[in-house]
Design a protein around this motif. Sequence first.
Motif, PDB file in Angstrom:
ATOM      1  N   CYS A  96     -42.702  23.918 134.716  1.00  0.00           N
ATOM      2  CA  CYS A  96     -42.211  23.560 133.388  1.00  0.00           C
ATOM      3  C   CYS A  96     -41.880  22.073 133.305  1.00  0.00           C
ATOM      4  N   LEU A 102     -48.049  20.964 125.963  1.00  0.00           N
ATOM      5  CA  LEU A 102     -46.916  21.637 125.312  1.00  0.00           C
ATOM      6  C   LEU A 102     -46.984  23.158 125.412  1.00  0.00           C
ATOM      7  N   PHE A 105     -45.823  24.118 128.827  1.00  0.00           N
ATOM      8  CA  PHE A 105     -44.371  23.924 128.824  1.00  0.00           C
ATOM      9  C   PHE A 105     -43.668  25.098 128.142  1.00  0.00           C
ATOM     10  N   TYR A 106     -44.205  25.531 126.994  1.00  0.00           N
ATOM     11  CA  TYR A 106     -43.588  26.638 126.252  1.00  0.00           C
ATOM     12  C   TYR A 106     -43.642  27.937 127.069  1.00  0.00           C
ATOM     13  N   PHE A 109     -41.244  27.738 129.937  1.00  0.00           N
ATOM     14  CA  PHE A 109     -39.899  27.726 129.344  1.00  0.00           C
ATOM     15  C   PHE A 109     -39.437  29.156 129.060  1.00  0.00           C
ATOM     16  N   SER A 144     -36.924  30.435 119.953  1.00  0.00           N
ATOM     17  CA  SER A 144     -38.098  29.645 120.364  1.00  0.00           C
ATOM     18  C   SER A 144     -39.353  29.979 119.564  1.00  0.00           C
ATOM     19  N   PHE A 185     -34.352  24.655 121.621  1.00  0.00           N
ATOM     20  CA  PHE A 185     -33.749  23.790 122.644  1.00  0.00           C
ATOM     21  C   PHE A 185     -32.239  23.690 122.468  1.00  0.00           C
ATOM     22  N   GLY A 224     -36.399  19.605 127.144  1.00  0.00           N
ATOM     23  CA  GLY A 224     -37.249  19.872 125.974  1.00  0.00           C
ATOM     24  C   GLY A 224     -36.832  19.021 124.780  1.00  0.00           C
ATOM     25  N   ARG A 227     -38.232  15.520 125.170  1.00  0.00           N
ATOM     26  CA  ARG A 227     -39.652  15.417 124.798  1.00  0.00           C
ATOM     27  C   ARG A 227     -39.833  15.486 123.272  1.00  0.00           C
TER      28      ARG A 227
END
Length: 367
Positions: A96, A102, A105-106, A109, A144, A185, A224, A227
């Motif tokens: 992550c 992205l 990352f999601y 996450f 999210s 986040f 997060g 970013r």
Amino acid sequence: MMKLVLGLLFSMGLFNFKNLKFSKSIIMFYMTSYMLIMMLYYSSNLWIGGYIFFMDYYSYLLVILSLWISGCMLMISMMKLMEFMILILMILLMLCFFSLNLLVFYLMFEVSLLPIFFLILHGGYSYERYESAMYMLMYTVVSSMPFLWLLLLLYMNYSSLMILMLIFLSLKLDSIMFFLCLLGFMVKLPMFFFHIWLPKAHVEAPVYGSMILAGVLLKLGSYGMLRMIQIFYLNMVKFSYMIITLGIVGGILMSFLCLIQVDLKMLVAYSSIVHMSLLISGMVTLTKVGMIGGLMMMLAHGLCSSGLFYIVNVNYECFGSRLIYLNKGSMSIYPSLSLFWFLLCSSNLSAPISLNLISEVFLLMSL
């Protein structure tokens, strides 16, 4: 990056050895020291990138923190299943923090919630752990969802989800969409108003669950957020005053709430929310001092808060209670434990020579 992930994967074979008590911790500490030496080697320009994974100072230092806290956690005696969960969680966190895409990352996450969910369910104290684990999962997953919607929109419009490309495009979103995408986040941080799940999860989690939750998982939200600040810079300029106001007011209210706590674990959990409120307020000032202060606060809070949760558990094992009233007078019985209480509490209140002091000075300068 692959050598670190493969090192963690191969360390799973150590589960078969019964007499190697601290072997997995030693591997974590070895990786931490290896990464610190590598950081000195790349000190002029720590930007190592590939197609899907990359690292800069923010992600690199957070991975070092994750490895260090995981190594400390694996020294606590626990079941093999729990150790396996911690190693899986460490790999997910590493992917992550190092992700350049992205969508990756999601996914990491979200998937990183599952091991901590099982840690709370399996190692929790009371029957209420089911409720607190569901609280944590529902809060974070539902909040999210708008971020996933945003990813689909970005891919449809720009045919790319690479973080660096989106930073260069200087995107500007609709105001409501922007706040919805920040929601996930803010809940993970957690920020004031979105913090209800955190004290519940901490109180019911075992000591190693609380350590990873406070030390590393809260940093996922701030990473997060960092970013998102880089990608949606123009939106952040417009709405930063609202987040700063909420952060400062929420931090003060949470500080007052700390004064009336009777449970030591709740006290440490609420002090974490105060630290995170100051961190997010400083970071959204969009100054370099605020960003550096935010990164320092992430590292300082990760070390200090996980240490406090561990020492609360030591007191709990000695006295059979976490109530402040029943833990009074322990200095006469355990003087060396009281020294560590003093060191960790003074770090938590930003006494001099601790990293907390430097980070708070930076954040207050930016504010």
